[in-house]
Design an enzyme around this catalytic site. Structure first.
Site, PDB file in Angstrom:
ATOM      1  N   SER A 209       0.830  -1.199   0.000  1.00  0.00           N
ATOM      2  CA  SER A 209       0.000   0.000   0.000  1.00  0.00           C
ATOM      3  C   SER A 209       0.868   1.254   0.000  1.00  0.00           C
ATOM      4  O   SER A 209       1.671   1.439  -0.908  1.00  0.00           O
ATOM      5  CB  SER A 209      -0.960  -0.044   1.194  1.00  0.00           C
ATOM      6  N   ASP A 351     -10.362  -3.500  -5.554  1.00  0.00           N
ATOM      7  CA  ASP A 351      -9.835  -2.739  -4.417  1.00  0.00           C
ATOM      8  C   ASP A 351     -10.663  -1.468  -4.249  1.00  0.00           C
ATOM      9  O   ASP A 351     -10.653  -0.591  -5.114  1.00  0.00           O
ATOM     10  CB  ASP A 351      -8.368  -2.383  -4.674  1.00  0.00           C
ATOM     11  N   HIS A 382      -8.335  -4.632  -0.750  1.00  0.00           N
ATOM     12  CA  HIS A 382      -7.109  -3.909  -0.419  1.00  0.00           C
ATOM     13  C   HIS A 382      -6.327  -4.711   0.608  1.00  0.00           C
ATOM     14  O   HIS A 382      -6.704  -4.792   1.774  1.00  0.00           O
ATOM     15  CB  HIS A 382      -7.437  -2.513   0.126  1.00  0.00           C
TER      16      HIS A 382
END
EC number: 3.1.1.23
Length: 431
Positions: A209, A351, A382
């Site tokens: 991320s 996501d 995610h």
């Protein structure tokens, strides 16, 4: 009279039964839509240029061509995958043992990272270290990091995990600065420590991320940062906060519940910042950034989005004059084309945090650069990517296995490819 009464009593149950059936049908429809049950399972979409490296990876990484099958009941919902990751991290997470290292930064900040030694011999018998940058406000004690580290150790990797500055609840700040969207100082210090302490080791760079943005930016900032780096893997990053906020403003919209996710992450960030408010905002702090005032602390209390927090607090740690400048300079977007080591960019099509328009960035890069491959499974949310048969997920995720499998393949590729400097050739051919 009797006849009409009989008709009414016989028709009413039929009407009620019809209403019940309609209600049940409506509920089932909502469940099917929300859980995305009609979505098929398929191998991930791969975007890459045909090259010797790509062909080797397709042969050596079965997960790239095998369909990813999430848990049957809820696994096709990106929201549930994301929520489960956010709430639980992982299931039956192990507890790998590591040593915490402390590094003093030039501005007085104390960077920390955890070091985990390998628990078996690597498949190539080489010394390889994974240098790992977690997601926003995360650290080595998060369950998804522990699960991944344990699996990497078992596959012969030493692991160094950066603890984002200010994220660990039991570590006080020693300077009026926290981690930011794209500051690479602490990650660079960790990498330099590993290179100096283990002069024979080679590096696999991994970012999750926000960590994906940091590691890609770090590698692209200087060619020297790519020395002894075998490859880089970025999972679920958004590539450009500037495009995310200024062009499409997707994170402030309610479609796919992005505004709700924004609020939750902002609330978590507020708690972390406020836990360090004495160091960051204290009146006796002479090192406090001049632009950071008590008024900003008041704005922090009322902030409901990450953008408001970034504008009022985070950008001021590094003296950016505007949010636009902060996002533009801190993004890895301008550095991606300077990465010459093999680069794996992984996203999920469902996501909820990464808008589909941003996926054009890794797609375009993969279509131009032989060292880049973009992997896009239909499901995973995610940082979820849970696997399982029906309801309960497995401890290891598709993501954990893919990163290690890709790293293994790259290590083997380095053993089998010609001994001439392919990196130097790539640099001269693409600059």
């Amino acid at each position: 009279l009797k006849m009409s009464a009989i008709l009414e009593t016989s028709e009413l149950p039929a009407v009620f039964d019809g209403v019940k059936l309609a209600a049940v049908a409506a509920v089932l429809y909502v469940i099917v839509r929300c859980l995305n049950l009609k979505s098929p399972t398929a191998p991930p979409e791969l975007i890459y240029q045909d090259s010797a490296l790509a062909r080797f990876l397709l042969k050596s990484c079965p997960l790239l061509t095998k369909e990813y099958i999430p848990p049957l009941i809820w696994g096709k919902s990106g929201h549930i995958q994301t929520a489960l990751y956010g709430k639980m991290g992982r299931v039956r997470s192990p507890h790998p043992y590591g040593l915490r290292k402390y590094l003093t930064m030039p501005d007085g900040a104390t960077a920390t990272f955890d070091l985990f030694e390998p628990r078996s011999e690597h498949c190539t018998a080489d010394d390889v270290t994974m240098v790992i940058c977690p997601g926003i406000a995360n650290h080595s004690e998060k369950q998804y990091i522990r699960t991944f580290v344990d699996y990497a150790q078992k596959n012969g990797y030493r692991c160094a995990v950066l603890n984002h500055l200010g994220a660990l609840p039991n570590i006080e700040l020693t300077s009026p600065r926290m981690f930011t969207y794209g500051c690479t100082w602490e990650f660079g210090a960790m990498v330099n420590y590993i290179k100096k302490t283990y002069p024979q080791t080679q590096l696999v760079v991994v970012g999750f991320s926000l960590g994906g943005n940091i590691v890609c930016k770090y590698l692209g900032e200087s060619q020297a940062n790519q020395e002894r780096v075998l490859c880089c893997v970025s999972v679920c990053q958004g590539y450009s906060c500037l495009l995310y906020t200024s062009r499409c403003e997707t994170f402030m919209q309610w479609d796919h519940c992005r505004r709700f996710y924004n609020f939750l992450m902002a609330d978590n960030m507020k708690k972390i910042i406020l836990s360090h408010r004495q160091v960051l905002f204290g009146d006796n702090n002479m090192k406090k950034p001049q632009s950071l005032s008590d008024a900003d602390l008041g704005k922090l209390y009322t902030a409901t989005s990450l953008m408001q927090i970034d504008d009022n607090v985070m950008r001021k740690f590094h003296g950016y004059s505007s949010l636009k400048e902060y996002y533009e300079e801190e993004s890895c977007l301008q550095y991606l084309h300077r990465i010459y080591v093999p680069l794996l960019l992984v996203n999920a099509a469902d996501d909820p945090l990464v808008h589909e328009s941003l996926l054009s960035i890794p797609r375009a890069l993969s279509e131009k650069r032989e060292n880049v491959m973009h992997v896009l499974p239909l499901h995973g949310g995610h940082l979820g990517f849970f696997e399982g048969s029906v309801l309960f997920p497995e401890p290891l995720t598709w993501m954990d296995k893919l990163v290690v499998q890709y790293a293994n393949a790259i290590c083997q590729w380095e053993k089998t490819k010609p001994h001439c400097s392919d990196t130097e050739q790539a640099v001269s051919g693409q600059e």
